[in-house]
Write a protein that holds these residues in place. Structure first.
Motif, PDB file in Angstrom:
ATOM      1  N   ALA A   1      25.074  17.358 -58.274  1.00  0.00           N
ATOM      2  CA  ALA A   1      26.516  17.636 -58.323  1.00  0.00           C
ATOM      3  C   ALA A   1      26.950  18.396 -57.073  1.00  0.00           C
ATOM      4  CB  ALA A   1      26.854  18.433 -59.581  1.00  0.00           C
ATOM      5  N   ALA A   2      26.150  19.374 -56.660  1.00  0.00           N
ATOM      6  CA  ALA A   2      26.473  20.145 -55.458  1.00  0.00           C
ATOM      7  C   ALA A   2      26.478  19.248 -54.226  1.00  0.00           C
ATOM      8  CB  ALA A   2      25.475  21.286 -55.286  1.00  0.00           C
ATOM      9  N   ILE A   3      25.503  18.342 -54.133  1.00  0.00           N
ATOM     10  CA  ILE A   3      25.423  17.426 -52.994  1.00  0.00           C
ATOM     11  C   ILE A   3      26.650  16.512 -52.951  1.00  0.00           C
ATOM     12  CG2 ILE A   3      24.170  15.422 -52.082  1.00  0.00           C
ATOM     13  CD1 ILE A   3      21.581  16.817 -53.149  1.00  0.00           C
TER      14      ILE A   3
ATOM     15  N   LEU B   1      11.890  18.722 -52.507  1.00  0.00           N
ATOM     16  CA  LEU B   1      11.794  18.771 -51.047  1.00  0.00           C
ATOM     17  C   LEU B   1      12.563  17.611 -50.413  1.00  0.00           C
ATOM     18  CD1 LEU B   1      10.372  19.972 -48.459  1.00  0.00           C
ATOM     19  CD2 LEU B   1       8.591  18.252 -48.884  1.00  0.00           C
ATOM     20  N   ASP B   2      12.390  16.442 -50.947  1.00  0.00           N
ATOM     21  CA  ASP B   2      13.071  15.269 -50.400  1.00  0.00           C
ATOM     22  C   ASP B   2      14.581  15.406 -50.479  1.00  0.00           C
ATOM     23  OD1 ASP B   2      13.104  12.342 -49.549  1.00  0.00           O
ATOM     24  OD2 ASP B   2      14.192  12.250 -51.450  1.00  0.00           O
TER      25      ASP B   2
ATOM     26  N   ASN C   1      19.555  15.961 -47.491  1.00  0.00           N
ATOM     27  CA  ASN C   1      20.927  16.472 -47.559  1.00  0.00           C
ATOM     28  C   ASN C   1      21.099  17.786 -46.803  1.00  0.00           C
ATOM     29  OD1 ASN C   1      22.347  14.550 -49.574  1.00  0.00           O
ATOM     30  ND2 ASN C   1      20.395  15.038 -50.553  1.00  0.00           N
ATOM     31  N   ALA C   2      20.248  18.010 -45.828  1.00  0.00           N
ATOM     32  CA  ALA C   2      20.280  19.280 -45.094  1.00  0.00           C
ATOM     33  C   ALA C   2      21.623  19.531 -44.422  1.00  0.00           C
ATOM     34  CB  ALA C   2      19.157  19.300 -44.052  1.00  0.00           C
TER      35      ALA C   2
ATOM     36  N   ILE D   1      10.999  23.466 -44.474  1.00  0.00           N
ATOM     37  CA  ILE D   1      12.220  23.837 -45.194  1.00  0.00           C
ATOM     38  C   ILE D   1      12.261  25.351 -45.268  1.00  0.00           C
ATOM     39  CG2 ILE D   1      13.433  23.810 -47.408  1.00  0.00           C
ATOM     40  CD1 ILE D   1      13.649  21.179 -46.009  1.00  0.00           C
ATOM     41  N   THR D   2      13.296  25.937 -44.687  1.00  0.00           N
ATOM     42  CA  THR D   2      13.414  27.398 -44.666  1.00  0.00           C
ATOM     43  C   THR D   2      14.671  27.837 -45.402  1.00  0.00           C
ATOM     44  OG1 THR D   2      14.564  27.341 -42.540  1.00  0.00           O
ATOM     45  CG2 THR D   2      12.162  27.603 -42.496  1.00  0.00           C
TER      46      THR D   2
END
Length: 384
Positions: free
Chosen positions: A111-113, A147-148, A153-154, A197-198
Protein backbone atom coordinates in the motif's frame (compact mmCIF):
# COMPACT_ATOMS: atom_id res chain seq x y z
CA UNK A 1 -16.32 26.19 34.60
CA UNK A 2 -13.95 24.19 36.79
CA UNK A 3 -13.41 20.45 36.67
CA UNK A 4 -13.74 18.27 39.73
CA UNK A 5 -10.00 17.45 39.66
CA UNK A 6 -6.83 18.35 37.80
CA UNK A 7 -3.52 16.79 36.81
CA UNK A 8 -0.33 18.78 37.22
CA UNK A 9 2.55 17.83 34.89
CA UNK A 10 6.07 18.77 36.02
CA UNK A 11 8.29 19.99 33.17
CA UNK A 12 11.39 20.03 35.39
CA UNK A 13 10.86 16.40 36.42
CA UNK A 14 10.66 15.38 32.76
CA UNK A 15 13.88 17.23 32.06
CA UNK A 16 15.59 15.35 34.89
CA UNK A 17 14.34 12.02 33.56
CA UNK A 18 15.63 12.72 30.06
CA UNK A 19 18.98 13.80 31.51
CA UNK A 20 19.18 10.47 33.34
CA UNK A 21 18.36 8.55 30.15
CA UNK A 22 21.05 10.56 28.35
CA UNK A 23 23.55 9.54 31.03
CA UNK A 24 22.81 5.91 30.13
CA UNK A 25 22.88 6.17 26.33
CA UNK A 26 25.34 8.97 25.58
CA UNK A 27 24.84 11.99 23.37
CA UNK A 28 24.57 10.35 19.94
CA UNK A 29 21.41 8.23 20.05
CA UNK A 30 18.09 9.98 19.40
CA UNK A 31 15.54 9.89 22.22
CA UNK A 32 12.05 9.32 20.87
CA UNK A 33 9.31 10.27 23.33
CA UNK A 34 6.60 7.60 23.25
CA UNK A 35 3.25 9.36 23.66
CA UNK A 36 0.82 6.52 22.95
CA UNK A 37 -2.15 6.08 25.29
CA UNK A 38 -2.61 9.87 25.60
CA UNK A 39 1.05 10.12 26.60
CA UNK A 40 0.57 7.45 29.27
CA UNK A 41 -2.32 9.51 30.65
CA UNK A 42 -0.33 12.75 30.83
CA UNK A 43 -1.91 14.31 27.73
CA UNK A 44 -0.33 14.36 24.27
CA UNK A 45 -0.70 18.11 23.79
CA UNK A 46 0.91 18.87 27.14
CA UNK A 47 3.68 16.31 26.78
CA UNK A 48 4.69 17.50 23.33
CA UNK A 49 5.20 20.95 24.82
CA UNK A 50 7.10 19.58 27.83
CA UNK A 51 9.25 17.27 25.68
CA UNK A 52 10.12 20.05 23.25
CA UNK A 53 11.31 22.15 26.19
CA UNK A 54 13.59 19.22 27.12
CA UNK A 55 15.06 19.13 23.60
CA UNK A 56 13.07 16.17 22.25
CA UNK A 57 12.41 16.31 18.51
CA UNK A 58 11.19 12.77 17.85
CA UNK A 59 7.83 11.32 18.93
CA UNK A 60 6.46 7.78 18.71
CA UNK A 61 2.73 7.04 18.65
CA UNK A 62 0.72 3.87 18.32
CA UNK A 63 -1.89 5.19 15.91
CA UNK A 64 -2.48 7.80 13.25
CA UNK A 65 -4.92 9.84 15.37
CA UNK A 66 -2.20 10.22 18.01
CA UNK A 67 0.27 11.24 15.30
CA UNK A 68 -2.08 14.00 14.14
CA UNK A 69 -2.37 15.27 17.69
CA UNK A 70 1.42 15.41 17.99
CA UNK A 71 1.59 17.25 14.67
CA UNK A 72 -0.99 19.87 15.66
CA UNK A 73 0.62 20.29 19.11
CA UNK A 74 4.16 20.75 17.79
CA UNK A 75 5.88 24.11 17.93
CA UNK A 76 9.06 22.60 16.47
CA UNK A 77 9.78 20.63 13.26
CA UNK A 78 9.52 17.22 14.93
CA UNK A 79 9.76 13.71 13.51
CA UNK A 80 6.63 11.66 14.14
CA UNK A 81 6.57 7.86 13.91
CA UNK A 82 3.49 5.62 13.96
CA UNK A 83 4.34 2.21 15.40
CA UNK A 84 0.93 0.56 15.08
CA UNK A 85 -2.50 1.29 13.66
CA UNK A 86 -3.28 3.29 10.57
CA UNK A 87 -5.95 2.90 7.90
CA UNK A 88 -4.81 2.44 4.29
CA UNK A 89 -7.01 5.37 3.28
CA UNK A 90 -4.87 7.61 5.52
CA UNK A 91 -1.54 6.75 3.91
CA UNK A 92 -1.68 9.51 1.25
CA UNK A 93 -2.14 12.16 3.95
CA UNK A 94 0.60 10.64 6.10
CA UNK A 95 3.04 10.61 3.18
CA UNK A 96 2.18 14.18 2.24
CA UNK A 97 2.65 15.39 5.81
CA UNK A 98 5.97 13.56 6.19
CA UNK A 99 4.74 11.33 9.00
CA UNK A 100 6.76 8.14 9.34
CA UNK A 101 5.16 4.75 9.93
CA UNK A 102 6.04 1.14 10.56
CA UNK A 103 5.58 -1.46 7.85
CA UNK A 104 5.39 -4.93 9.36
CA UNK A 105 3.57 -6.94 6.67
CA UNK A 106 3.46 -7.02 2.89
CA UNK A 107 -0.06 -5.58 2.72
CA UNK A 108 1.02 -2.32 4.32
CA UNK A 109 4.30 -2.27 2.40
CA UNK A 110 2.53 -2.69 -0.93
CA UNK A 111 0.00 0.00 0.00
CA UNK A 112 2.84 2.39 0.85
CA UNK A 113 4.58 1.62 -2.45
CA UNK A 114 1.44 2.09 -4.57
CA UNK A 115 0.42 5.34 -2.87
CA UNK A 116 3.93 6.81 -2.89
CA UNK A 117 4.09 6.16 -6.64
CA UNK A 118 0.67 7.77 -7.12
CA UNK A 119 1.33 10.93 -5.12
CA UNK A 120 4.92 11.26 -6.23
CA UNK A 121 6.33 11.58 -2.70
CA UNK A 122 8.54 9.08 -0.90
CA UNK A 123 6.95 7.08 1.91
CA UNK A 124 8.97 7.39 5.11
CA UNK A 125 8.92 3.86 6.50
CA UNK A 126 10.40 1.87 9.37
CA UNK A 127 10.72 -1.84 8.61
CA UNK A 128 9.77 -3.90 11.66
CA UNK A 129 11.14 -7.43 11.81
CA UNK A 130 9.86 -10.31 13.92
CA UNK A 131 12.44 -11.50 16.44
CA UNK A 132 10.29 -13.30 19.00
CA UNK A 133 7.56 -10.96 20.24
CA UNK A 134 5.13 -12.62 17.82
CA UNK A 135 2.77 -9.72 17.33
CA UNK A 136 3.91 -7.71 14.31
CA UNK A 137 6.96 -7.81 12.06
CA UNK A 138 8.37 -9.53 8.96
CA UNK A 139 9.47 -13.10 9.65
CA UNK A 140 12.97 -14.36 8.92
CA UNK A 141 11.69 -16.57 6.10
CA UNK A 142 10.26 -13.45 4.40
CA UNK A 143 13.64 -11.72 4.21
CA UNK A 144 14.39 -12.44 0.53
CA UNK A 145 10.99 -11.26 -0.66
CA UNK A 146 11.22 -8.20 1.59
CA UNK A 147 14.70 -7.40 0.30
CA UNK A 148 13.46 -7.57 -3.27
CA UNK A 149 10.49 -5.23 -2.65
CA UNK A 150 12.71 -2.69 -0.89
CA UNK A 151 15.36 -2.83 -3.60
CA UNK A 152 12.96 -2.58 -6.55
CA UNK A 153 11.12 0.36 -4.98
CA UNK A 154 14.11 2.21 -3.57
CA UNK A 155 13.21 5.37 -5.51
CA UNK A 156 9.89 5.86 -3.73
CA UNK A 157 10.73 4.50 -0.25
CA UNK A 158 12.84 6.31 2.32
CA UNK A 159 14.07 3.70 4.78
CA UNK A 160 13.96 5.65 8.03
CA UNK A 161 14.51 2.69 10.30
CA UNK A 162 14.99 -1.01 10.90
CA UNK A 163 13.36 -2.02 14.16
CA UNK A 164 11.89 -4.67 16.41
CA UNK A 165 10.20 -4.88 19.80
CA UNK A 166 11.27 -6.94 22.80
CA UNK A 167 9.01 -9.34 24.66
CA UNK A 168 9.28 -8.18 28.26
CA UNK A 169 12.74 -6.73 28.81
CA UNK A 170 11.57 -5.41 32.18
CA UNK A 171 11.47 -8.90 33.73
CA UNK A 172 14.53 -11.04 34.44
CA UNK A 173 12.71 -14.26 33.63
CA UNK A 174 12.37 -13.01 30.04
CA UNK A 175 16.03 -12.07 29.59
CA UNK A 176 17.05 -15.31 27.87
CA UNK A 177 14.27 -14.65 25.36
CA UNK A 178 15.43 -11.04 24.94
CA UNK A 179 19.01 -12.14 24.28
CA UNK A 180 17.72 -14.53 21.62
CA UNK A 181 15.80 -11.63 20.04
CA UNK A 182 18.93 -9.49 19.98
CA UNK A 183 20.81 -12.26 18.15
CA UNK A 184 18.07 -12.64 15.53
CA UNK A 185 17.82 -8.87 15.05
CA UNK A 186 21.56 -8.73 14.44
CA UNK A 187 21.11 -11.41 11.78
CA UNK A 188 18.47 -9.28 10.06
CA UNK A 189 20.80 -6.26 10.16
CA UNK A 190 23.69 -8.23 8.74
CA UNK A 191 21.50 -9.67 5.98
CA UNK A 192 20.39 -6.25 4.78
CA UNK A 193 23.91 -4.82 4.99
CA UNK A 194 25.32 -7.74 3.00
CA UNK A 195 22.75 -6.96 0.33
CA UNK A 196 23.44 -3.20 0.26
CA UNK A 197 20.17 -2.14 1.90
CA UNK A 198 20.80 0.53 4.53
CA UNK A 199 18.49 2.25 6.96
CA UNK A 200 18.81 5.75 8.38
CA UNK A 201 18.43 4.43 11.93
CA UNK A 202 18.32 1.17 13.81
CA UNK A 203 16.12 1.02 16.90
CA UNK A 204 14.85 -1.69 19.22
CA UNK A 205 14.96 -0.37 22.78
CA UNK A 206 11.95 0.50 24.93
CA UNK A 207 12.50 1.99 28.40
CA UNK A 208 13.43 -1.33 30.00
CA UNK A 209 15.83 -2.38 27.25
CA UNK A 210 17.41 1.09 27.31
CA UNK A 211 18.09 0.72 31.03
CA UNK A 212 19.15 -2.94 31.07
CA UNK A 213 20.67 -3.79 27.67
CA UNK A 214 23.22 -1.22 26.41
CA UNK A 215 23.73 -3.26 23.24
CA UNK A 216 20.18 -2.31 22.15
CA UNK A 217 20.71 1.47 22.09
CA UNK A 218 21.77 1.71 18.43
CA UNK A 219 20.73 5.06 16.84
CA UNK A 220 17.46 5.70 18.67
CA UNK A 221 15.70 4.62 21.87
CA UNK A 222 11.94 4.70 22.38
CA UNK A 223 11.34 6.08 25.87
CA UNK A 224 7.88 5.66 27.32
CA UNK A 225 7.28 4.90 30.99
CA UNK A 226 10.75 5.98 32.16
CA UNK A 227 10.26 9.43 30.68
CA UNK A 228 7.19 9.86 32.86
CA UNK A 229 9.21 9.02 35.95
CA UNK A 230 8.43 5.35 36.53
CA UNK A 231 10.57 2.25 36.44
CA UNK A 232 9.10 -0.29 34.00
CA UNK A 233 8.92 -2.69 36.95
CA UNK A 234 10.33 -2.80 40.45
CA UNK A 235 12.56 -5.59 39.15
CA UNK A 236 14.06 -3.23 36.57
CA UNK A 237 15.07 -0.87 39.35
CA UNK A 238 16.56 -3.66 41.45
CA UNK A 239 18.61 -4.87 38.47
CA UNK A 240 20.33 -1.50 37.96
CA UNK A 241 20.26 -0.15 41.51
CA UNK A 242 23.94 -0.91 42.05
CA UNK A 243 24.82 1.36 39.10
CA UNK A 244 23.03 4.37 40.58
CA UNK A 245 24.66 7.15 42.57
CA UNK A 246 24.23 6.89 46.36
CA UNK A 247 23.46 10.63 46.32
CA UNK A 248 20.56 10.06 43.91
CA UNK A 249 19.38 6.47 44.35
CA UNK A 250 16.08 7.04 42.50
CA UNK A 251 16.82 9.36 39.56
CA UNK A 252 13.42 9.00 37.86
CA UNK A 253 11.00 11.70 39.00
CA UNK A 254 7.23 11.39 38.74
CA UNK A 255 5.74 14.12 36.54
CA UNK A 256 2.14 13.71 37.52
CA UNK A 257 0.21 14.98 40.54
CA UNK A 258 -3.55 14.38 40.73
CA UNK A 259 -5.44 16.85 42.89
CA UNK A 260 -9.05 17.42 43.88
CA UNK A 261 -10.85 18.80 46.92
CA UNK A 262 -13.31 17.82 49.61
CA UNK A 263 -16.81 18.27 48.19
CA UNK A 264 -18.76 17.78 51.42
CA UNK A 265 -18.72 16.09 54.82
CA UNK A 266 -21.10 13.43 56.13
CA UNK A 267 -21.61 12.18 59.70
CA UNK A 268 -22.37 8.43 59.81
CA UNK A 269 -23.60 6.57 62.88
CA UNK A 270 -22.18 3.25 63.99
CA UNK A 271 -23.89 0.33 62.24
CA UNK A 272 -24.80 2.33 59.13
CA UNK A 273 -23.99 1.09 55.65
CA UNK A 274 -22.12 3.54 53.46
CA UNK A 275 -22.88 4.02 49.75
CA UNK A 276 -24.28 1.46 47.32
CA UNK A 277 -24.98 -2.00 48.69
CA UNK A 278 -23.41 -3.33 51.85
CA UNK A 279 -19.77 -3.01 50.92
CA UNK A 280 -18.97 -1.15 54.16
CA UNK A 281 -20.66 -0.94 57.56
CA UNK A 282 -19.45 1.60 60.07
CA UNK A 283 -18.14 0.04 63.27
CA UNK A 284 -18.15 3.41 65.05
CA UNK A 285 -19.54 6.89 64.56
CA UNK A 286 -17.60 8.32 61.61
CA UNK A 287 -17.00 11.50 59.67
CA UNK A 288 -16.63 10.97 55.92
CA UNK A 289 -15.25 13.36 53.32
CA UNK A 290 -16.93 13.04 49.94
CA UNK A 291 -14.43 13.39 47.09
CA UNK A 292 -15.73 14.28 43.58
CA UNK A 293 -13.70 11.65 41.69
CA UNK A 294 -14.75 8.14 40.72
CA UNK A 295 -14.28 5.38 38.20
CA UNK A 296 -15.39 7.62 35.31
CA UNK A 297 -12.22 9.63 35.99
CA UNK A 298 -9.94 6.60 36.24
CA UNK A 299 -10.18 5.99 39.99
CA UNK A 300 -11.15 2.33 39.66
CA UNK A 301 -13.85 0.42 41.51
CA UNK A 302 -11.15 -2.04 42.54
CA UNK A 303 -9.98 0.66 44.98
CA UNK A 304 -13.21 0.27 46.95
CA UNK A 305 -12.41 -0.07 50.68
CA UNK A 306 -8.68 -0.17 49.87
CA UNK A 307 -7.64 3.07 48.16
CA UNK A 308 -6.07 5.96 50.07
CA UNK A 309 -5.85 9.73 49.58
CA UNK A 310 -4.03 12.49 51.41
CA UNK A 311 -5.92 15.20 53.28
CA UNK A 312 -4.20 17.55 55.68
CA UNK A 313 -0.97 15.60 55.25
CA UNK A 314 -2.54 12.35 56.47
CA UNK A 315 -3.58 9.15 54.73
CA UNK A 316 -7.35 8.64 54.56
CA UNK A 317 -8.90 5.33 53.49
CA UNK A 318 -11.65 4.93 50.91
CA UNK A 319 -14.86 3.76 52.56
CA UNK A 320 -17.38 1.66 50.63
CA UNK A 321 -17.62 1.29 46.87
CA UNK A 322 -16.03 3.72 44.47
CA UNK A 323 -18.87 5.31 42.50
CA UNK A 324 -18.90 6.74 39.00
CA UNK A 325 -18.21 10.29 40.17
CA UNK A 326 -17.43 10.14 43.89
CA UNK A 327 -15.75 8.30 46.73
CA UNK A 328 -16.07 8.59 50.49
CA UNK A 329 -12.98 8.61 52.69
CA UNK A 330 -12.62 8.31 56.44
CA UNK A 331 -11.60 11.61 58.10
CA UNK A 332 -12.92 10.73 61.56
CA UNK A 333 -9.56 11.21 63.24
CA UNK A 334 -8.63 14.42 61.44
CA UNK A 335 -9.33 17.85 62.90
CA UNK A 336 -10.89 20.80 61.10
CA UNK A 337 -11.47 19.19 57.71
CA UNK A 338 -13.54 21.55 55.59
CA UNK A 339 -15.19 21.48 52.15
CA UNK A 340 -12.68 22.83 49.67
CA UNK A 341 -9.65 21.32 51.42
CA UNK A 342 -7.03 19.92 49.05
CA UNK A 343 -7.06 16.19 48.38
CA UNK A 344 -4.12 14.38 46.79
CA UNK A 345 -4.98 11.27 44.80
CA UNK A 346 -1.46 10.90 43.36
CA UNK A 347 1.43 12.96 44.67
CA UNK A 348 2.89 14.50 47.79
CA UNK A 349 1.31 16.37 50.67
CA UNK A 350 3.58 17.23 53.55
CA UNK A 351 6.04 14.39 54.04
CA UNK A 352 3.70 11.69 52.71
CA UNK A 353 3.13 10.46 49.17
CA UNK A 354 0.53 8.55 47.21
CA UNK A 355 2.41 6.85 44.38
CA UNK A 356 1.00 5.36 41.20
CA UNK A 357 2.57 2.07 42.23
CA UNK A 358 0.52 2.20 45.43
CA UNK A 359 -2.52 1.75 43.21
CA UNK A 360 -0.87 -1.35 41.79
CA UNK A 361 -0.30 -2.68 45.30
CA UNK A 362 -3.95 -2.23 46.30
CA UNK A 363 -5.73 -2.91 43.03
CA UNK A 364 -3.50 -5.27 40.99
CA UNK A 365 -3.20 -2.65 38.23
CA UNK A 366 0.24 -1.97 36.78
CA UNK A 367 1.51 1.61 36.46
CA UNK A 368 0.80 1.66 32.74
CA UNK A 369 -2.84 0.66 33.20
CA UNK A 370 -3.52 3.11 36.00
CA UNK A 371 -2.00 6.04 34.10
CA UNK A 372 -3.75 5.39 30.79
CA UNK A 373 -7.12 5.08 32.54
CA UNK A 374 -6.99 8.71 33.65
CA UNK A 375 -9.89 10.38 31.87
CA UNK A 376 -8.86 12.58 28.94
CA UNK A 377 -11.30 15.29 30.06
CA UNK A 378 -9.40 15.94 33.32
CA UNK A 379 -7.44 19.19 32.79
CA UNK A 380 -3.67 18.72 32.47
CA UNK A 381 -1.73 21.73 33.69
CA UNK A 382 2.02 22.14 33.06
CA UNK A 383 3.97 23.27 36.11
CA UNK A 384 7.69 23.75 36.69
Amino acid sequence: MQHSSRLEISASAYGQNIAFIRSRIGSEAVVSAVVKGNAYGHGICQMVQVAEQAGIRHFSTFSSDEAREVLTSSAQPNEIMIMGMLHPAEIPELIEKGIQFYVFDFERLEAAIEIAQRVGIKALIHVEVETGFHRTGFDWHDRAKLLDRLRVNASILELKGLCTHYAGAETAQNHTRILEQIVLFDQFRAYFLENQITFERTHTACSAATLLFPETHFDLVRIGIAGYGFWPTRETYELIKSDLSPENPNPLKRLLTWKTQVMSLKIVESGSFVGYGKGFQAKRDMTLAIIPVGYSHGYGRNLSNTGRVLIGGEFCTVIGNVNMNAVAVDVTDLKNVQPGDEVILIGNQGDKEITVSSFAETSEMINYEMLTRLAARIPRIIVD
